[in-house]
Design a protein around this motif. Sequence first.
Motif, short mmCIF file in Angstrom:
data_model
loop_
_atom_site.label_atom_id
_atom_site.label_comp_id
_atom_site.label_asym_id
_atom_site.label_seq_id
_atom_site.Cartn_x
_atom_site.Cartn_y
_atom_site.Cartn_z
N VAL A 1 -27.22 35.01 36.05
CA VAL A 1 -27.96 35.17 34.42
C VAL A 1 -29.34 35.29 34.88
N ARG A 2 -30.21 35.93 34.12
CA ARG A 2 -31.47 36.12 33.94
C ARG A 2 -32.09 35.76 32.77
N SER A 3 -31.32 35.97 31.79
CA SER A 3 -31.83 35.66 30.57
C SER A 3 -30.47 34.79 29.79
N LEU A 4 -31.00 33.65 29.13
CA LEU A 4 -30.03 32.94 28.65
C LEU A 4 -30.55 32.18 27.22
N VAL A 5 -29.80 32.64 26.42
CA VAL A 5 -30.11 32.44 24.71
C VAL A 5 -29.07 31.54 24.09
N LEU A 6 -29.32 30.46 23.77
CA LEU A 6 -28.38 29.56 23.12
C LEU A 6 -29.02 29.07 21.78
N ARG A 7 -28.31 29.32 20.60
CA ARG A 7 -28.62 29.35 19.43
C ARG A 7 -27.67 28.25 18.66
N ARG A 8 -28.26 27.30 18.03
CA ARG A 8 -27.44 26.56 17.04
C ARG A 8 -25.94 26.01 17.99
N VAL A 9 -26.22 25.73 19.27
CA VAL A 9 -25.13 25.51 20.14
C VAL A 9 -24.84 23.98 19.83
N VAL A 10 -23.53 23.26 20.18
CA VAL A 10 -23.32 22.00 20.19
C VAL A 10 -23.10 21.45 21.50
N ALA A 11 -23.76 20.41 22.04
CA ALA A 11 -23.91 20.22 23.43
C ALA A 11 -24.49 18.97 23.53
N THR A 12 -23.99 18.30 24.73
CA THR A 12 -24.47 16.86 25.21
C THR A 12 -25.61 17.52 26.11
N ASP A 13 -26.51 16.27 26.15
CA ASP A 13 -27.47 16.32 27.17
C ASP A 13 -27.02 16.77 28.61
N VAL A 14 -25.99 16.22 28.96
CA VAL A 14 -25.58 16.68 30.61
C VAL A 14 -24.92 17.99 30.61
N GLY A 15 -24.14 18.12 29.36
CA GLY A 15 -23.69 19.62 29.58
C GLY A 15 -24.66 20.62 29.29
N LEU A 16 -25.72 20.47 28.52
CA LEU A 16 -26.77 21.59 28.52
C LEU A 16 -27.39 21.60 29.89
N ARG A 17 -27.74 20.59 30.48
CA ARG A 17 -28.44 20.51 31.79
C ARG A 17 -27.48 21.35 32.80
N ARG A 18 -26.28 21.02 32.90
CA ARG A 18 -25.87 21.79 33.82
C ARG A 18 -25.54 23.21 33.56
N VAL A 19 -25.53 23.64 32.45
CA VAL A 19 -25.45 25.21 32.42
C VAL A 19 -26.80 25.69 32.74
N VAL A 20 -27.89 25.03 31.99
CA VAL A 20 -29.32 25.64 32.53
C VAL A 20 -29.53 25.48 34.01
N SER A 21 -29.12 24.56 34.77
CA SER A 21 -29.41 24.41 36.13
C SER A 21 -28.27 25.24 37.07
N ARG A 22 -27.32 25.55 36.31
CA ARG A 22 -26.47 26.46 37.13
C ARG A 22 -26.93 27.94 37.13
N CYS A 23 -27.56 28.51 35.99
CA CYS A 23 -28.42 29.92 36.01
C CYS A 23 -29.54 29.78 36.74
N ARG A 24 -29.56 29.69 37.99
CA ARG A 24 -30.66 29.67 39.00
C ARG A 24 -31.47 30.81 39.04
N ALA A 25 -31.10 31.89 38.42
CA ALA A 25 -31.75 33.16 38.56
C ALA A 25 -32.62 33.30 37.25
#
Length: 509
Positions: free
Chosen positions: A198-222
């Motif tokens: 993933v090169r472009s990640l857009v998250l609007r009005r999402v419901v997430a925990t701090d840990v869950g969001l950090r894991r998704v963003v960190s996983r998108c290494r590109a």
Amino acid sequence: MAALSCPSKPHPWNKKPHRRRRRSHRTRRTTPPRRLDRLSALDDGIVREILARLPLRDDAVTTALSSRWPRVFSTLPRLRLGPTTFNSRASLDIGYCDDDDRWVDALDRVLDGRLSPVAAFEVDADMDLLEGYDDWFYSFFRTLCRSGGLQELAVRNEHVHECYVVPSPVYACATLTSLELDACHLRVPGKLTGLRAVRSLVLRRVVATDVGLRRVVSRCRAVERLVLDDCHRVRNVVIRGSSLKQLEIHSYRPLCVALKKAPHLESAKLSLGYGVAEVSWSIYNNSDSEIESKRGSLQLYEFEAQERREQRKTDEATNMVTFLSGLNCAKELYLYLPYEYAKEYQHLITNEVAQKMLLAWAAEAYPLSEHNDGAIAQVVSCLQNSSPNLKVLEIKNDFFDDRRASTDVPDFWEKNMGAAECVQNHLSTVTFYLNSECFQGRSYIDLSKLLLMRARALERLSIKYRRLEDQDRYSAELESVQSELPLWPRASPGALVEIRAVDRLPSWY
């Protein structure tokens, strides 16, 4: 015996020629010229370009134009769906889905007829129409994400109060390069196997925990572009992006953003919008257990009270220092700060962070006070240390009225900015965008004087104000500023200083 006489055969030359009967003009048959089938003559690439510009419903209708077009339709790389895409003819003018069952069945038929994987899938609809289709929803995305060709996925939920749960196959899709999710629950599985491309990640009005969001963003290494817009429940955002170039964060509530690794960051935007809890807050700001325990209680919907409690326990200065400390490599920084923020930290953003920094203040300016001097000095010091190569500075003040500003402000500028490396040796362009009301104040004038006196590389200082209908109200103040400009001392003899009216101020939100 008389000789028998044989009738002589007429000589061919004496034979009367056979007259062909001339057909009248009315009976003459003419073969019509064959018409050129221009549609069939178009190659597949051109047909795809045509269909790509039409709604999906119209694309399906065009399959009757040529025997070859159904095959082209079934290989279209991009599918765009809206709530009315599969409405009946009688319901084409309404703005919502008229039959949920038909919508689901029609989408199934479109996918069943595919001859190649879908490369880009966009749906912009009220996800409430899929109520009761949980199994189908999961199965659909499993098929889509496992096709081996899906590169772009955008699911935008038009429902204001209901969020859908992102199907787990999305987290396992290894081919995605662009992902946009709106108004959904991020329930991240224990093991993430996809999203690396993933090169472009857009998250609007999402419901997430701090840990869950950090894991998704960190996983998108590109990831090169990251947009976080009004994320519910999130308090702390930690970003590690070795390829990140563009960062945009919009939040209606206090947020601590920490960039741990972003060596290629070029542009960063932080926009905070407080004071509109009645339209921006949601019950999803609470945890699932809180929602369940307070269900049916009015406390769950007292958003303004919740906002006040959260702001009282938030250290805005520390949050800002944390955010700015990770922007060492950024070339552009955009800040949009609300009234409540500026009320406490009027002058904390004056020495900028990167090679270009744009500031937007949607508030009145307030004087320095004893209770926030330490926080301001801390932030300004952080900005100085992180922006040694600042070249371009632009400041936008929507409602700058600092008639009550402290007389110590000039000394504050001199103490905290006068010796900064960026001001002394690199700053080349400064632009103020002001409303006419600002001419009644002095803070921007004091800062302008300081920059002219200290910035040895300065080439241009511009003061641009928005032209108003009642401009005469501020004519005296404007003339006073214009008369002062030529008298200001300058460290750079060739620096151009100007003041002029503009029709509108730029918007960076």
